[in-house]
Every structure is written in C-alpha cells, then in structure tokens.
Design an enzyme around this catalytic site. Structure first.
Site, PDB file in Angstrom:
ATOM      1  N   CYS A  20       0.823  -1.226   0.000  1.00  0.00           N
ATOM      2  CA  CYS A  20       0.000   0.000   0.000  1.00  0.00           C
ATOM      3  C   CYS A  20       0.851   1.268   0.000  1.00  0.00           C
ATOM      4  O   CYS A  20       0.370   2.346  -0.340  1.00  0.00           O
ATOM      5  CB  CYS A  20      -0.942   0.012   1.195  1.00  0.00           C
TER       6      CYS A  20
ATOM      7  N   HIS B 232      -3.478   7.284   1.832  1.00  0.00           N
ATOM      8  CA  HIS B 232      -3.787   5.977   1.245  1.00  0.00           C
ATOM      9  C   HIS B 232      -5.199   5.600   1.678  1.00  0.00           C
ATOM     10  O   HIS B 232      -5.545   5.724   2.853  1.00  0.00           O
ATOM     11  CB  HIS B 232      -2.766   4.951   1.730  1.00  0.00           C
TER      12      HIS B 232
ATOM     13  N   ASN C 188     -10.127  -0.287  -1.259  1.00  0.00           N
ATOM     14  CA  ASN C 188      -8.672  -0.144  -1.148  1.00  0.00           C
ATOM     15  C   ASN C 188      -8.024  -0.758  -2.396  1.00  0.00           C
ATOM     16  O   ASN C 188      -8.016  -1.973  -2.555  1.00  0.00           O
ATOM     17  CB  ASN C 188      -8.213  -0.853   0.134  1.00  0.00           C
TER      18      ASN C 188
HETATM   19  N1  COA Z   1     -19.141  -8.621   7.242  1.00  0.00           N
HETATM   20  C1  COA Z   1     -19.762  -8.899   8.394  1.00  0.00           C
HETATM   21  N2  COA Z   1     -19.108  -9.243   9.512  1.00  0.00           N
HETATM   22  C2  COA Z   1     -17.764  -9.293   9.448  1.00  0.00           C
HETATM   23  C3  COA Z   1     -17.047  -9.015   8.271  1.00  0.00           C
HETATM   24  C4  COA Z   1     -17.788  -8.668   7.141  1.00  0.00           C
HETATM   25  N3  COA Z   1     -17.212  -8.369   5.967  1.00  0.00           N
HETATM   26  N4  COA Z   1     -15.740  -9.145   8.524  1.00  0.00           N
HETATM   27  C5  COA Z   1     -15.611  -9.507   9.802  1.00  0.00           C
HETATM   28  N5  COA Z   1     -16.846  -9.602  10.366  1.00  0.00           N
HETATM   29  C6  COA Z   1     -17.193  -9.952  11.745  1.00  0.00           C
HETATM   30  C7  COA Z   1     -16.111 -10.738  12.429  1.00  0.00           C
HETATM   31  O1  COA Z   1     -16.208 -12.095  12.109  1.00  0.00           O
HETATM   32  C8  COA Z   1     -16.396 -10.444  13.880  1.00  0.00           C
HETATM   33  O2  COA Z   1     -17.430 -11.295  14.307  1.00  0.00           O
HETATM   34  P1  COA Z   1     -17.378 -11.947  15.775  1.00  0.00           P
HETATM   35  O3  COA Z   1     -17.384 -10.778  16.724  1.00  0.00           O
HETATM   36  O4  COA Z   1     -18.629 -12.770  15.796  1.00  0.00           O
HETATM   37  O5  COA Z   1     -16.116 -12.736  15.836  1.00  0.00           O
HETATM   38  C9  COA Z   1     -16.945  -9.036  13.866  1.00  0.00           C
HETATM   39  O6  COA Z   1     -17.330  -8.776  12.518  1.00  0.00           O
HETATM   40  C10 COA Z   1     -15.933  -8.001  14.296  1.00  0.00           C
HETATM   41  O7  COA Z   1     -14.721  -8.265  13.624  1.00  0.00           O
HETATM   42  P2  COA Z   1     -13.461  -7.397  13.872  1.00  0.00           P
HETATM   43  O8  COA Z   1     -12.366  -7.905  12.994  1.00  0.00           O
HETATM   44  O9  COA Z   1     -13.191  -7.290  15.340  1.00  0.00           O
HETATM   45  O10 COA Z   1     -13.984  -5.992  13.332  1.00  0.00           O
HETATM   46  P3  COA Z   1     -13.284  -4.599  13.403  1.00  0.00           P
HETATM   47  O11 COA Z   1     -14.183  -3.678  14.110  1.00  0.00           O
HETATM   48  O12 COA Z   1     -11.859  -4.695  13.822  1.00  0.00           O
HETATM   49  O13 COA Z   1     -13.283  -4.174  11.862  1.00  0.00           O
HETATM   50  C11 COA Z   1     -11.870  -4.087   9.925  1.00  0.00           C
HETATM   51  C12 COA Z   1     -12.634  -4.977  10.899  1.00  0.00           C
HETATM   52  C13 COA Z   1     -11.210  -5.002   8.907  1.00  0.00           C
HETATM   53  C14 COA Z   1     -12.869  -3.182   9.217  1.00  0.00           C
HETATM   54  C15 COA Z   1     -10.848  -3.238  10.703  1.00  0.00           C
HETATM   55  O14 COA Z   1     -10.114  -4.034  11.576  1.00  0.00           O
HETATM   56  C16 COA Z   1      -9.917  -2.524   9.789  1.00  0.00           C
HETATM   57  O15 COA Z   1     -10.304  -1.658   9.034  1.00  0.00           O
HETATM   58  N6  COA Z   1      -8.600  -2.822   9.848  1.00  0.00           N
HETATM   59  C17 COA Z   1      -7.645  -2.253   8.948  1.00  0.00           C
HETATM   60  C18 COA Z   1      -7.747  -2.981   7.653  1.00  0.00           C
HETATM   61  C19 COA Z   1      -6.973  -2.363   6.558  1.00  0.00           C
HETATM   62  O16 COA Z   1      -7.140  -1.226   6.263  1.00  0.00           O
HETATM   63  N7  COA Z   1      -6.126  -3.158   5.887  1.00  0.00           N
HETATM   64  C20 COA Z   1      -5.361  -2.735   4.808  1.00  0.00           C
HETATM   65  C21 COA Z   1      -4.374  -1.741   5.277  1.00  0.00           C
HETATM   66  S1  COA Z   1      -3.353  -1.186   4.027  1.00  0.00           S
END
Ligand code: COA
Length: 331
Positions: free
Chosen positions: A113, A258, A288
């Site tokens: 990224c 980004h 992204n």
């Molecule tokens: N749809 C519905 N539910 C989803 C899901 C989706 N696409 N993806 C994950 N979940 C669920 C999980 O399974 C989890 O369920 P559980 O509580 O029953 O286990 C719940 O949602 C919460 O998951 P969690 O991973 O704790 O969510 P979060 O609040 O951390 O949000 C992201 C997840 C990915 C949005 C967040 O962590 C994020 O943005 N991280 C950075 C990612 C990124 O930008 N990556 C690239 C960087 S260059």
C-alpha cells in the site's frame, strides 16, 4: 539541483461495479456492516482477461495526455504493485512495451500500500540526480482475483478493489514547485500481520494443493493491529515531513491519505487536526486499491479542481510490511 514536479495525472478503473449488496450474495455480510466499519459502498473488480498492464497503460495514456507529452518523452517507468501479472518479469516491461517506450528501463517496486510513496522517493532521487528528466510512475493493483469471496474471507474481501493510477514526473527549475521531501519507513517485525503467504519460492513446489486447503493462497490480516499501527504511523510520518520543511499542519492544502479504510483516514485527519476540506477521500467508490489509491485519488482531485499552483500537497501511506511513508510537494 532540479526538483521533481508532477506534470500529468491519470487513472483507470474497471467498468464492473461491485456493490456491498452484490457481496451479500457471495458471503455473510451486509451493506450496513461494510459502510459502518470501512466507509466503502462499492468497488471495481476486473472482468476476466483484463490485466494489470492493461489498466496501467490506460492510466498512463491519460497522464501523458494531461501532461501534453508523448510516450517517447518517457525515459523510465517506475511501477508499484503487489499483484504483478506474472511471477516474472514485472508488470513494468509489459506497460513499457505497450506504450512503445523502446529500451527505457522499467523498475518494478514492491512496497504494497506504500508503493506509490516509495516509488515517488525513488523517482525523485533519479530526477534530482539528473539520471532521467521524465519518469512515468504508476500504481496498479488487481486484488479481486486473489480474494476468498466466501464468508471465510469476508474480513479481507469487502475491503479491496482493482484499479490503476499514474503520474508523469518531470525535472523542473520552477521556483516554488515540486517535491519538497519524501520520508519512508518499514518494520518487518509485523510482516505476517498483513500478508499473502503463498505462492512462496522457498516451498517445494511454490504452490500446492496444501496451500489451497490451508487457505495460504488468500491474503490474511489481523485487522485491529493494522488499524492501530496505521493510525499511529501515518500522522507520525506526516509530522516528520512537515518538520523537515519547517511547515505546520495549517500549511497543508490537501492531504491525500492511502485509501485503506475511511475510519483510518478520519482518525489520521483528527490526529493531525485537519479540516474536511484539507483531506481527499474517495474510498466510498473504489475500496482499497493498494498501490493505486493515491494516484487515483490525486487524478480525481485534480479533475475536481481541488489543486491550484503552489498548493502544499501531502501524501501518506501505510501497508503490508509494515511499510509507511509521506511526501510533501508544491503543486
Ligand atoms: N461482514 C460482516 N461481519 C464481518 C465481516 C464482514 N465483511 N468481517 C468480519 N466480520 C465480523 C467478524 O467475524 C467479527 O465477528 P465476531 O465478533 O462474531 O467474531 C466481527 O465482525 C468483528 O470483527 P473485527 O475484525 O473485530 O472488526 P473490526 O471492528 O476490527 O473491523 C476491519 C474490521 C477489517 C474493518 C478493521 O479491523 C480494519 O479496518 N482494519 C484495517 C484494515 C486495513 O485497512 N487493511 C489494509 C491496510 S493497508
């Protein structure tokens, strides 16, 4: 010493729009969950047959036209991607071939990224040291074909899109124009927090049935850790860039972060104390697109009239590696 100016911008995204609702037909997710957590409403995914080089060429042609230059003016290509069309050679040579760049060198760069900001530092150094006068810098990504679009892969699959952005960089002696400085970092300690394990050259063979069965062929991420590091490192490196130039956050006319997640960009904005009109976001439409997010956003910002000559523009990125960086330039 000459400075490096961005003299043309361009972008290209596939025509196929994939909405959050479309994703609910593939996996257990919802439009509300995706919007709330990421700010993404839709993304573009390539149709079968479209290559990264195809997208990069279209974005490059637009950037060259914008610059009023011909392909023959390009002396080198710097191309950033984590999703090359082939294991080797890099995508850059295919782009150079299609554009008819003769024997101009093609430098492929892997910084995920942060690829565009890394590419900008490399290109800027080559231009300042008078190695080349005109460089085509491209960020391109096809993420869609590598994602697990079942419920098992939903945490990653909803985030990513495909696309390409390009800029034409040229040496300039014009006062008050060009790249002021670039600042890069990496921390391999966190390499496996956000990565694609397979195919892997050290395994015999590089890709196996086991890789599929154990899901190693899909990218994986510890989302919360990525979030936490991203919202710390991006403001930090923007601060480093401002300090190096004796500037403050008030001086920034446009920050293009980004586009990883709208929540990340909003937190970066908040930590830097920037107003809404100082920050450009378009993740809502594209998700992204990894190395392509910044040049696509820049190209759109230019066409929306968000930049005027002399404006202070800041790019910042964070991604797999971890890698991160920032650049400051006068438009
Ligand atoms: N749809 C519905 N539910 C989803 C899901 C989706 N696409 N993806 C994950 N979940 C669920 C999980 O399974 C989890 O369920 P559980 O509580 O029953 O286990 C719940 O949602 C919460 O998951 P969690 O991973 O704790 O969510 P979060 O609040 O951390 O949000 C992201 C997840 C990915 C949005 C967040 O962590 C994020 O943005 N991280 C950075 C990612 C990124 O930008 N990556 C690239 C960087 S260059």
């Amino acid at each position: 010493m000459p400075r490096t100016a961005i003299v043309g911008t361009g972008h290209w995204v596939p025509a196929r729009v994939v909405t959050n609702d479309d994703l609910t037909e593939l996996m257990d997710t919802s439009d509300a969950w995706i919007r709330e957590r990421t700010g993404i409403e839709e993304r573009r995914w390539v149709e079968s047959g479209t290559t990264g080089a195809d997208m990069a060429v279209r974005a490059s042609r637009m950037a060259l036209e914008d610059a009023g230059l011909a392909a023959s003016d390009v002396e080198a290509v710097v191309l950033a991607t984590l999703s090359p069309d082939h294991f080797f050679p890099g995508t850059g040579v295919f782009v150079a071939r299609e554009l008819g760049l003769g024997t101009a060198p093609a430098i492929d760069l892997r910084a995920q990224c942060s690829g565009f900001v890394y590419g900008l530092q490399v290109s800027d150094a080559l231009i300042r040291t008078r190695q080349y006068r005109t460089i085509l810098l491209i960020g391109v990504e096809i993420q869609s074909t590598g994602l697990d679009v079942s419920t098992d892969g939903r945490d990653m699959a909803v985030l990513f899109g495909d696309g390409a952005g390009a800029v034409v960089l040229q040496a300039t002696d014009e006062e008050g124009r060009g790249v002021l400085s670039t600042h890069l970092h990496a921390e391999g300690e966190f390499a496996e927090i956000l990565w694609g394990d397979a195919p892997a050259s050290w395994r015999h063979p590089r890709i196996s049935r086991e890789d599929f069965e154990q899901r190693r062929i899909y990218p994986s991420m510890v989302g919360r850790d990525v979030f936490r590091h991203a919202v710390t490192r991006m403001p930090e490196v923007v601060g480093e860039a401002l300090e190096a130039n004796d500037l403050g956050t008030d001086d920034i006319d446009l920050l293009i972060p980004h586009q990883a997640n709208l929540r990340i960009s909003q937190m970066v904005q908040k930590r830097l104390g920037l107003s809404d009109d100082q920050v450009f976001n378009n993740i809502r439409k594209y998700g992204n697109t990894t190395a392509a997010t910044i040049p696509i956003a820049l190209s759109e910002a230019v066409r929306e009239g968000r930049l005027g000559r002399g404006d202070l523009v800041c790019f910042t990125a964070f991604g797999s590696g971890f890698t991160w960086g920032a650049a400051l330039l006068r438009w």
